[in-house]
Motif scaffolding. Structure first.
Motif, PDB file in Angstrom:
ATOM      1  N   SER B  23      -6.642  68.248  -6.854  1.00  0.00           N
ATOM      2  CA  SER B  23      -7.194  69.987  -7.572  1.00  0.00           C
ATOM      3  C   SER B  23      -6.082  71.404  -6.897  1.00  0.00           C
ATOM      4  O   SER B  23      -4.997  70.507  -5.993  1.00  0.00           O
ATOM      5  CB  SER B  23      -8.864  70.407  -5.511  1.00  0.00           C
ATOM      6  N   LYS B  24      -6.520  72.236  -7.277  1.00  0.00           N
ATOM      7  CA  LYS B  24      -4.656  73.079  -7.452  1.00  0.00           C
ATOM      8  C   LYS B  24      -5.338  74.145  -5.450  1.00  0.00           C
ATOM      9  O   LYS B  24      -6.118  74.194  -5.184  1.00  0.00           O
ATOM     10  CB  LYS B  24      -5.291  74.161  -7.961  1.00  0.00           C
ATOM     11  N   LYS B  25      -4.118  74.140  -4.953  1.00  0.00           N
ATOM     12  CA  LYS B  25      -5.098  74.927  -4.452  1.00  0.00           C
ATOM     13  C   LYS B  25      -4.857  76.519  -4.309  1.00  0.00           C
ATOM     14  O   LYS B  25      -4.865  76.882  -5.423  1.00  0.00           O
ATOM     15  CB  LYS B  25      -3.340  75.200  -3.226  1.00  0.00           C
ATOM     16  N   LEU B  26      -5.674  77.505  -3.996  1.00  0.00           N
ATOM     17  CA  LEU B  26      -6.643  78.287  -4.201  1.00  0.00           C
ATOM     18  C   LEU B  26      -5.513  79.411  -2.967  1.00  0.00           C
ATOM     19  O   LEU B  26      -5.702  79.053  -1.742  1.00  0.00           O
ATOM     20  CB  LEU B  26      -7.756  78.681  -3.745  1.00  0.00           C
ATOM     21  N   THR B  28      -6.278  82.854  -1.944  1.00  0.00           N
ATOM     22  CA  THR B  28      -7.817  83.917  -2.096  1.00  0.00           C
ATOM     23  C   THR B  28      -6.790  85.538  -2.674  1.00  0.00           C
ATOM     24  O   THR B  28      -5.914  85.969  -2.003  1.00  0.00           O
ATOM     25  CB  THR B  28      -8.178  84.346  -0.374  1.00  0.00           C
ATOM     26  N   ARG B  29      -7.178  86.935  -2.803  1.00  0.00           N
ATOM     27  CA  ARG B  29      -7.071  87.842  -3.004  1.00  0.00           C
ATOM     28  C   ARG B  29      -5.875  87.867  -1.307  1.00  0.00           C
ATOM     29  O   ARG B  29      -5.117  89.111  -1.932  1.00  0.00           O
ATOM     30  CB  ARG B  29      -8.368  88.603  -3.099  1.00  0.00           C
ATOM     31  N   ASP B  30      -6.830  88.241  -0.688  1.00  0.00           N
ATOM     32  CA  ASP B  30      -6.291  88.846   0.862  1.00  0.00           C
ATOM     33  C   ASP B  30      -5.095  88.453   1.055  1.00  0.00           C
ATOM     34  O   ASP B  30      -3.989  88.890   1.317  1.00  0.00           O
ATOM     35  CB  ASP B  30      -7.358  88.846   2.035  1.00  0.00           C
ATOM     36  N   GLU B  31      -5.366  86.667   1.339  1.00  0.00           N
ATOM     37  CA  GLU B  31      -4.011  86.350   1.273  1.00  0.00           C
ATOM     38  C   GLU B  31      -2.358  86.906   0.103  1.00  0.00           C
ATOM     39  O   GLU B  31      -1.656  86.714   0.883  1.00  0.00           O
ATOM     40  CB  GLU B  31      -4.468  84.965   0.648  1.00  0.00           C
ATOM     41  N   TRP B  32      -2.790  86.834  -1.225  1.00  0.00           N
ATOM     42  CA  TRP B  32      -1.828  86.874  -1.963  1.00  0.00           C
ATOM     43  C   TRP B  32      -1.011  88.649  -1.933  1.00  0.00           C
ATOM     44  O   TRP B  32      -0.117  89.158  -1.813  1.00  0.00           O
ATOM     45  CB  TRP B  32      -2.187  87.201  -3.037  1.00  0.00           C
ATOM     46  N   GLU B  33      -1.985  89.680  -1.339  1.00  0.00           N
ATOM     47  CA  GLU B  33      -1.916  90.958  -0.720  1.00  0.00           C
ATOM     48  C   GLU B  33      -0.824  91.290  -0.542  1.00  0.00           C
ATOM     49  O   GLU B  33      -0.371  91.184   0.661  1.00  0.00           O
ATOM     50  CB  GLU B  33      -3.194  91.814  -1.416  1.00  0.00           C
ATOM     51  N   ALA B 227      -1.297  76.008  -8.808  1.00  0.00           N
ATOM     52  CA  ALA B 227      -1.695  77.017  -7.606  1.00  0.00           C
ATOM     53  C   ALA B 227      -3.035  77.971  -8.163  1.00  0.00           C
ATOM     54  O   ALA B 227      -2.635  78.293 -10.185  1.00  0.00           O
ATOM     55  CB  ALA B 227      -1.434  78.184  -7.258  1.00  0.00           C
ATOM     56  N   ALA B 228      -4.430  78.393  -8.235  1.00  0.00           N
ATOM     57  CA  ALA B 228      -5.695  79.032  -8.660  1.00  0.00           C
ATOM     58  C   ALA B 228      -4.820  80.316  -7.412  1.00  0.00           C
ATOM     59  O   ALA B 228      -5.087  80.402  -6.084  1.00  0.00           O
ATOM     60  CB  ALA B 228      -6.768  79.332  -8.180  1.00  0.00           C
ATOM     61  N   TYR B 229      -4.821  81.708  -8.080  1.00  0.00           N
ATOM     62  CA  TYR B 229      -4.146  83.160  -7.448  1.00  0.00           C
ATOM     63  C   TYR B 229      -5.209  83.806  -8.092  1.00  0.00           C
ATOM     64  O   TYR B 229      -4.700  83.409  -9.831  1.00  0.00           O
ATOM     65  CB  TYR B 229      -2.562  83.094  -7.124  1.00  0.00           C
ATOM     66  N   ALA B 238      -0.981  95.952 -14.682  1.00  0.00           N
ATOM     67  CA  ALA B 238       0.024  95.354 -13.987  1.00  0.00           C
ATOM     68  C   ALA B 238      -1.633  95.172 -12.363  1.00  0.00           C
ATOM     69  O   ALA B 238      -1.043  94.801 -11.564  1.00  0.00           O
ATOM     70  CB  ALA B 238       0.571  95.602 -13.347  1.00  0.00           C
ATOM     71  N   THR B 239      -3.063  94.732 -12.771  1.00  0.00           N
ATOM     72  CA  THR B 239      -3.996  94.581 -11.942  1.00  0.00           C
ATOM     73  C   THR B 239      -4.100  93.279 -11.675  1.00  0.00           C
ATOM     74  O   THR B 239      -3.804  92.864 -12.238  1.00  0.00           O
ATOM     75  CB  THR B 239      -5.270  95.647 -12.056  1.00  0.00           C
ATOM     76  N   LEU B 240      -4.395  92.612 -10.042  1.00  0.00           N
ATOM     77  CA  LEU B 240      -4.698  91.146  -9.635  1.00  0.00           C
ATOM     78  C   LEU B 240      -5.607  91.410  -9.875  1.00  0.00           C
ATOM     79  O   LEU B 240      -6.986  91.952  -9.902  1.00  0.00           O
ATOM     80  CB  LEU B 240      -4.466  91.442  -8.386  1.00  0.00           C
ATOM     81  N   GLU B 241      -6.297  89.823 -10.811  1.00  0.00           N
ATOM     82  CA  GLU B 241      -7.800  89.537 -10.879  1.00  0.00           C
ATOM     83  C   GLU B 241      -7.845  88.500 -10.080  1.00  0.00           C
ATOM     84  O   GLU B 241      -6.782  87.513  -9.923  1.00  0.00           O
ATOM     85  CB  GLU B 241      -7.671  89.062 -12.663  1.00  0.00           C
ATOM     86  N   ASP B 242      -9.158  88.863  -9.822  1.00  0.00           N
ATOM     87  CA  ASP B 242      -8.997  87.354  -8.723  1.00  0.00           C
ATOM     88  C   ASP B 242      -9.863  85.578  -9.457  1.00  0.00           C
ATOM     89  O   ASP B 242      -9.434  86.097 -10.456  1.00  0.00           O
ATOM     90  CB  ASP B 242     -11.046  87.683  -8.577  1.00  0.00           C
ATOM     91  N   PRO B 243      -8.711  85.037  -8.643  1.00  0.00           N
ATOM     92  CA  PRO B 243      -8.490  84.112  -9.631  1.00  0.00           C
ATOM     93  C   PRO B 243      -9.951  82.971  -9.660  1.00  0.00           C
ATOM     94  O   PRO B 243     -11.546  83.310  -9.154  1.00  0.00           O
ATOM     95  CB  PRO B 243      -8.024  82.478  -8.012  1.00  0.00           C
ATOM     96  N   ALA B 244     -10.153  82.416 -11.409  1.00  0.00           N
ATOM     97  CA  ALA B 244     -11.537  81.758 -11.326  1.00  0.00           C
ATOM     98  C   ALA B 244     -11.436  80.666 -11.010  1.00  0.00           C
ATOM     99  O   ALA B 244     -10.370  79.725 -10.683  1.00  0.00           O
ATOM    100  CB  ALA B 244     -11.080  81.875 -12.728  1.00  0.00           C
ATOM    101  N   ILE B 245     -12.325  80.264 -10.107  1.00  0.00           N
ATOM    102  CA  ILE B 245     -12.446  78.795  -9.048  1.00  0.00           C
ATOM    103  C   ILE B 245     -13.882  77.764 -10.330  1.00  0.00           C
ATOM    104  O   ILE B 245     -14.200  78.335 -10.782  1.00  0.00           O
ATOM    105  CB  ILE B 245     -13.544  79.022  -7.956  1.00  0.00           C
TER     106      ILE B 245
END
Lengths: 714, 245
Positions: B23-26, B28-33, B227-229, B238-245
């Motif tokens: 499984s890929k590392k996930l 989250t948006r918060d973490e990424w930002e 990873a999913a990011y 250039a908007t960040l899109e939520d990772p698809a899980i």
């Protein structure tokens, strides 16, 4: 006088240019007045424009105002029109050259009152004439362009300075341009003022002048002493084009000069060197290549200051990457790699470990063989195969070897030559040869075809490869014999070109090596005794040597082949005798003596024939035998060959041998051999396991002499 | 350049603690930002990138305004951009001779040392003559000016042959090699001219921004395998899109 610097521009002029300037001032065509009818005729054909320019000469100078008036405007227009027609256009350049336009253009530049606009156009036109056409360069030089343009480098108008510097750069790109003597103190001063100017066109010109003119070590040292390398390094901070020009001239200053290179390596505690090392990772591919070339020159000139293996590995990697670049950079990168690894097993191993052979051959496989790059890549591959067995194996892998076969059949001669070089170096490997990979029809047939090539350099290259392949072909020589190679080799051995003769005979010699008697007879039938004897007496001693080696291989291990040498009224033996008596090059003597030794190993008839060469039965024979000289030769091999010959003449013990001993003794040969045992240069320890061959033979000869002449003469 | 280095560095820190086999590392948006906020990009560097783009692409007015507003100095004299753009415009509008003369005024060594560019300009000139229906003039030009270039270079000869084919057909728009008459051919020649002038001015011929964008795409593709990011899919916003899980 144009050689004095005029204040504003802060520049100078060639201090040595007076004579040139004087010569240039004269040809300005000067009709007394401009004819209005001619100048208003607005044609744009070269004839009309050239005529108009000639008519316009002198029009601007009259008022002394510099640039005013219709005449001056007209002249600028004409100059600009000519410039626009010739730039990039070889045909037009030649046309204008025939019309004699160059002196008229230069006259416009010499005009005292010429406007900056006219000067810019005239300088640009002069520069263009000097670009790409040798006759153009000559015409521009003859008309005194260097002096005029140099004078204009001090012009107050920057545009005039730019145009003049560019034009001079065009001129100095040509090999025909005169060298700028930096050993002259004033010239050096002038060069330094150019290097210190703000204008990058001017500093780039100075760098170009250095690249063009610097090739002797005194010049390099003079430039180094004047602090030029330091200045060039400082200019690296300028524009990309300037930096490239500086790198190029730095290479010229360092090349093959240990002193300059080591001083440079230590300059500023190695900072200067570091700045070049940094440039091998520059964004611009051209800069990377030039930096690599500079470092390669440095490492060749002063290996002790350049021992960092890491940098060399980086150079290899950068150069291999550059091969992917379009244009000259990608074309020249393999050449730089070849220069870097030439003659260095260590660097070749390093290149191999970075997959150089695979990368280079993959590039060739991925792209068509249509370019100069194919040539340079093949040459780099050839270099990689010159010493390393592993490289040869890699290149002989299925795909790459078909590529070489394609290259052998390519329409471009340089590609064929490069492919032959690859094969020549691959076939240095006895393992590849004995595996029989090269001795199959797929390689032999196209190689033999190249012996018929219209280009001599292709023929020479193909002969090189065939020479090597022939050496170790023992079980498979028939392929070469029946490929039609022999008759063409015989044909080439009669060529006017000494290199072709040499290589053709060499190839025949190698084919002859350990060949079966049937094969030897076949070659001799093609070659004929008369050709053989004329080759023995060839005008070039290296051809003579190879021919005698060919005869040596012929008689070696094939008793009946001696008939070729002593049959037919001793044609061949007489030819050999003639050569040996003329005391030619040592190589010829050695091979000749080996032939005689081999012949003397046969029966009485043979021995007598050789005996007559060594000691001619002539009443008036007073001249001492050449054999005496050979025994005194400095060449060890020649002494060995001669002793072998003598030994074979007096062995085995029999009555005839005793007679020969006496004959040899009468000419002083035996006492000469006897003297050799005490020869200081042969004073080797007799008991050492590696018995020196000369001394061994001396003892053997003497022992046999003793056996033959029972009462002894020693 | 620095942008991709930052992303790669993050990639390392994501990668190391994860040892889950498939499984890929996930992320989250918060973490990424939060991570993105930690990345400091100097304003001046961004400005220089923008200026590099404006200068290379030849937007002289915009470059000048940007210079005044941001205080970023262009690495080239803005006046030379105007000259370069005039040349480019001349080619784009089919005035090839005018373009040639302007290039020669700018720097007479460009066309002398760049035979391919010179040939392409001459070829474009022939195309324009054919387009204008000046058949006699076109033939004369092809014979006198282009034929000698073909003798010097095999590749040029093939190009000339293609171009001259246009003269044979009545409906030239639909004939083979009709694409030579397209606007795209003019643009191709114009961009070649643009690149050559830039090179002669020691300027890189391509702006840095597009290659940076390419690096971003490459990096995201590499990251997708691990990873999913929050991904950037729309490059214009250039908007960040939520990772698809």
């Amino acid at each position: 006088m144009p050689s004095t610097a005029s204040g504003g521009g802060g520049g100078g002029a060639w201090p040595e240019s007076e004579s040139e300037t004087a010569a240039a001032a004269s040809p300005s065509p000067s009709p007394s007045a401009s004819s209005p009818t001619a100048s208003y005729c607005m044609g744009s054909r070269p004839e009309e424009l050239t005529a108009r320019l000639a008519v316009n000469a002198g029009a601007g100078g009259g008022g002394g105002g510099g640039g005013g008036g219709d005449g001056e405007r007209e002249r600028v227009r004409t100059l600009r029109e000519i410039k626009n027609q010739i730039i990039g256009n070889r045909t037009k350049k030649l046309q204008y050259l025939r019309l004699g336009a160059v002196p008229a253009v230069l006259a416009a530049m010499a005009e005292p009152g010429a406007s900056p606009a006219a000067l810019v156009q005239a300088a640009a036109a002069a520069g263009s004439f000097a670009c790409g056409v040798d006759d153009g360069v000559r015409a521009v030089l003859e008309a005194g362009a260097v002096a005029h343009l140099t004078r204009l480098l001090a012009h107050p108008d920057e545009k005039v300075v730019d145009a003049s510097a560019r034009a001079l750069r065009m001129i100095y790109q040509s090999k025909l341009a005169p060298k700028f003597d930096v050993n002259n103190e004033k010239n050096m001063e002038f060069l330094l003022t150019l290097l210190n100017r703000e204008n990058e066109n001017v500093t780039e010109l100075a760098a170009n002048i250095i690249s063009h003119s610097c090739n002797s070590s005194t010049e390099q040292l003079a430039l180094c002493a004047a602090g030029v390398p330091q200045r060039l390094v400082n200019l690296f901070g300028g524009s990309m084009n300037l930096r490239d020009a500086c790198l190029h001239s730095m290479t010229a200053i360092i090349r093959n000069n240990w002193e300059v290179a080591s001083r440079f390596a230590l300059m500023d505690h190695g900072k200067a060197l570091c700045s070049i090392v940094a440039l091998i990772h520059d964004r611009s591919p051209r800069t990377r290549l030039l930096a690599c070339l500079c470092l390669i020159a440095l490492s060749h000139a002063s290996p002790c200051h350049f021992q960092d293996r890491q940098i060399k590995t980086k150079l290899i990697l950068v150069l291999l990457e550059l091969i992917e670049e379009p244009g000259h950079v990608g074309d020249d990168a393999p050449l730089a790699l070849t220069t870097l690894i030439k003659d260095s097993v260590e660097l070749q191993k390093q290149a191999l470990s970075t997959n150089a052979v695979l990368k280079l051959s993959n590039h060739l496989l991925a792209n068509s063989l249509e370019s100069r790059r194919a040539v340079t890549i093949l040459l780099a591959l050839a270099e990689l195969c010159s010493k390393l067995e592993e490289s040869r194996y890699q290149l002989m892998s299925v795909q790459a070897s078909t590529l070489i076969i394609d290259a052998l059949k390519h329409t471009c001669a340089d590609i064929r030559v490069a492919a032959c070089s690859c094969l020549k170096n691959i076939s240095r490997s006895s393992k590849v040869l004995s595996a029989g990979k090269l001795s199959c029809d797929t390689f032999i047939a196209p190689l033999v075809q190249l012996l018929y090539d219209s280009s001599t350099s292709v023929q020479v290259a193909a002969l090189g490869a065939i020479c090597n392949i022939a050496v170790n072909l023992t079980p498979r020589k028939s392929i070469l014999l029946h490929s039609g190679a022999v008759s063409q080799l015989v044909h080439l051995s009669k060529s006017m070109d000494p290199t072709l003769r040499l290589k053709a005979v060499w190839a025949l010699r190698n084919i002859m090596f350990l060949l079966n008697p049937k094969g030897k007879d076949f070659i001799l039938k093609e070659l004929t005794l008369s050709t053989l004897s004329s080759l023995i007496c060839d005008s070039e001693h290296f051809v003579q040597e190879q021919t005698l080696a060919l005869v040596h291989n012929l008689v070696d291990g094939y008793v009946d082949a001696v008939d070729y040498v002593i049959g037919d009224d001793c044609t061949i033996l007489n030819a050999i005798s003639r050569q040996l008596n003329n005391a030619p090059a040592p190589g010829v003597c050695i091979q000749g003596m080996f032939v005689l030794a081999n012949v003397a190993a046969g029966g009485e008839l043979n021995k007598e024939a050789v005996m007559n060469v060594l000691v001619p039965r002539r009443a008036d024979h007073i001249k001492s035998s050449f054999v005496l000289n050979f025994l005194q030769s400095k060449d060890k091999q020649l002494r060995v060959a001669t002793l072998w010959c003598i030994l074979n003449l007096i062995y085995p013990k029999c009555e005839a041998s005793s007679v020969r001993v006496v004959r040899l003794q009468n000419t002083g040969l035996i006492s000469q051999v006897k003297g050799m045992i005490n020869d200081p240069c042969l004073d080797c320890k007799v008991n050492t396991p590696r018995f020196p061959p000369v001394q061994l033979r001396v003892r053997m000869v003497l022992e046999h002499c003793l056996d033959n002449a029972d009462d002894g003469f020693m | 350049m620095f942008l991709s280095r930052i992303v790669l560095r993050d990639l390392d820190s994501i990668d190391s603690p994860v040892s889950m086999a498939s499984s890929k590392k996930l992320v989250t948006r918060d973490e990424w930002e939060r991570k993105l906020r930690d990345v400091k990009i100097r304003k001046e560097d961004m400005n220089r990138l923008v200026m590099n783009f404006l200068v290379t692409e030849g937007f002289v007015d915009a470059a000048d305004k940007f210079r005044i507003e941001s205080g970023t100095q262009p690495d080239i004299d803005l006046a030379t951009i105007t000259d370069r753009m005039e040349v480019k415009r001349a080619v784009q509008s089919g005035n090839v001779q005018e373009a040639i003369e302007k290039i020669n005024d700018l720097n007479p060594t460009i066309l002398d040392t760049n035979p391919q560019l010179y040939f392409h300009l001459q070829q474009q000139k022939l195309i324009e003559l054919i387009r204008a229906g000046k058949i006699n003039e076109a033939l004369e030009f092809a014979q006198e000016e282009l034929a000698p270039r073909g003798e010097e270079n095999q590749a040029f000869l093939e190009e000339i042959e293609k171009t001259v084919t246009l003269l044979v057909f009545e409906d030239i728009k639909n004939c083979p090699y009709g694409e030579l008459l397209d606007v795209s051919q003019r643009l191709k020649t114009a961009s070649e001219v643009n690149a050559a002038i830039l090179t002669s001015q020691s300027h890189e011929k391509d702006p840095k921004l597009p290659s940076l964008l390419k690096m971003l795409i490459w990096t995201q593709n590499q990251l997708d395998e691990k990873a999913a990011y929050p991904r950037i899919n729309n490059f214009s916003t250039a908007t960040l899109e939520d990772p698809a899980i």
